[in-house]
Scaffold this active site. Structure first.
Site, PDB file in Angstrom:
ATOM      1  N   ILE A 198     -74.887   9.625 -69.807  1.00  0.00           N
ATOM      2  CA  ILE A 198     -75.570   9.046 -70.969  1.00  0.00           C
ATOM      3  C   ILE A 198     -76.335  10.125 -71.722  1.00  0.00           C
ATOM      4  O   ILE A 198     -76.348  10.142 -72.959  1.00  0.00           O
ATOM      5  CB  ILE A 198     -76.513   7.903 -70.536  1.00  0.00           C
TER       6      ILE A 198
ATOM      7  N   SER B 103     -77.799  29.025 -60.848  1.00  0.00           N
ATOM      8  CA  SER B 103     -77.524  30.453 -61.066  1.00  0.00           C
ATOM      9  C   SER B 103     -76.236  30.698 -61.831  1.00  0.00           C
ATOM     10  O   SER B 103     -75.978  31.833 -62.264  1.00  0.00           O
ATOM     11  CB  SER B 103     -77.473  31.183 -59.719  1.00  0.00           C
TER      12      SER B 103
ATOM     13  N   ALA C 137     -83.608  11.913 -66.797  1.00  0.00           N
ATOM     14  CA  ALA C 137     -83.325  12.594 -65.537  1.00  0.00           C
ATOM     15  C   ALA C 137     -83.681  11.710 -64.349  1.00  0.00           C
ATOM     16  O   ALA C 137     -84.811  11.215 -64.245  1.00  0.00           O
ATOM     17  CB  ALA C 137     -84.094  13.906 -65.467  1.00  0.00           C
TER      18      ALA C 137
ATOM     19  N   TYR D 120     -83.101   3.042 -54.489  1.00  0.00           N
ATOM     20  CA  TYR D 120     -82.986   3.467 -55.890  1.00  0.00           C
ATOM     21  C   TYR D 120     -83.785   2.544 -56.801  1.00  0.00           C
ATOM     22  O   TYR D 120     -84.607   2.988 -57.610  1.00  0.00           O
ATOM     23  CB  TYR D 120     -81.519   3.483 -56.315  1.00  0.00           C
TER      24      TYR D 120
END
Length: 325
Positions: free
Chosen positions: A14, A37, A80, A147
């Site tokens: 999204i 990295s 996030a 969650y």
């Protein structure tokens, strides 16, 4: 009005669509991408507008990098998060650190840096199995997975910063989003990728639960319209299609789009624990329309058609034979 905007979770499904639309609308966009990295930026690397995006690497769990990311922006769209429900059974602490502490970092940094508004992304999973339908924003919150518990906590933390400190916060609560770039963790790409890979029988979990599937372009337009409205400050606002489809019915819809019969085998590993399965979700999206004028535009079939076309061209990115948690 154009804004200087930070998007967290920008490299994901999204998030990348949101970045794309915000740039298209003429906003200056900074994308927070988890440091690695290899300088890999997820789906952002595939966007034609990549050169118009400021990439900022960091970690949502690290306050210093978050504060640097929010500096000099006007609006934060906070996406996030860890979102896979099955993995939250395995590692609940990771969800606490990312979803709750990460949200705290955004809110506190926004407060310290004078950000004008934080648009926090919730999820329909916080409602649990519907006690009534359609589900409006007053529906009780029921955490049926670690969650969902962390998302309830993050939502309430965001609202508390609005009430306690005057931080301008909007909580946008999307229902089940689908579309191009979605991982096979979700049911729609799970079905489609198995079919496109030539499987005669596809493997799924429980076919009975119902969901409100919203095409990603509609979810993104809802996040922007609701998130930036002057009438939604301090509010929780659902963003969904207002259509209810069972997983079994979804298979039949996908059959029609791909043009072939689909046979299903239930695989026990894909079935959620009985008390953790959310049996029914159906969005009441009237508040979004009343406060901001937003309404979905795509039918389920239109969204599925665009998704199938994209997955057909990008099937090499998936592993249809594996169960993604």
């Amino acid at each position: 009005m154009k804004y200087k905007i930070l998007v967290t979770g920008a490299a994901g499904f999204i998030g990348s669509h949101l970045v794309e639309e915000l740039v298209k609308q003429g906003n200056y966009v900074r994308a927070l991408v988890r440091y690695n990295s290899r300088n890999e930026w997820g789906w952002l690397q595939t966007l034609p507008c990549l050169t118009d995006i400021e990439i900022h690497t960091g970690d949502i769990r690290d306050y210093d990098s978050v504060r640097n990311a929010v500096r000099d922006v006007e609006v934060v769209f906070h996406l996030a998060a860890l979102i896979g429900i099955p993995y939250s059974y395995i590692s609940p602490l990771a969800y606490i650190k990312t979803n709750i502490e990460g949200t705290y970092n955004i809110l506190q940094a926004a407060r310290e840096e004078g950000v004008r508004r934080v648009v926090h992304t919730s999820t329909s999973e916080v409602y649990g199995t519907a006690r009534y339908v359609p589900i409006n924003e007053e529906h009780p919150l029921q955490a049926q997975s670690p969650y969902a518990a962390t998302k309830i906590a993050a939502d309430q933390l965001a609202l508390s910063f609005h009430r306690s400190f005057g931080l301008q916060v909007v909580v946008v609560r999307p229902f089940n989003t689908f579309g191009p770039r979605q991982s096979a963790r979700a049911v729609i790409p799970t079905i489609i990728t198995q079919v496109l890979a030539g499987a005669r029988v596809i493997r799924l979990g429980n076919l009975n639960p119902t969901r409100d599937f919203n095409y990603v372009r509609d979810t993104v337009s809802g996040m922007i319209t609701v998130g930036l409205s002057d009438r939604t400050l301090g509010q929780v606002v659902n963003v969904g299609s207002g259509r209810e489809v069972s997983i079994g019915e979804l298979v039949r819809h996908i059959e029609n789009v791909v043009g072939r019969d689909i046979f299903v085998e239930q695989e026990e590993d894909r079935v959620r624990p009985v008390d953790s399965e959310v049996e029914r979700l159906l969005c009441d999206n009237r508040r979004a329309y009343e406060l901001s004028g937003w309404a979905p535009r795509y039918t389920l079939e239109e969204g599925l058609s665009e998704t199938v076309d994209w997955l057909r061209e990008n099937l090499y990115l998936y592993k249809p034979e594996l169960y993604n948690v």
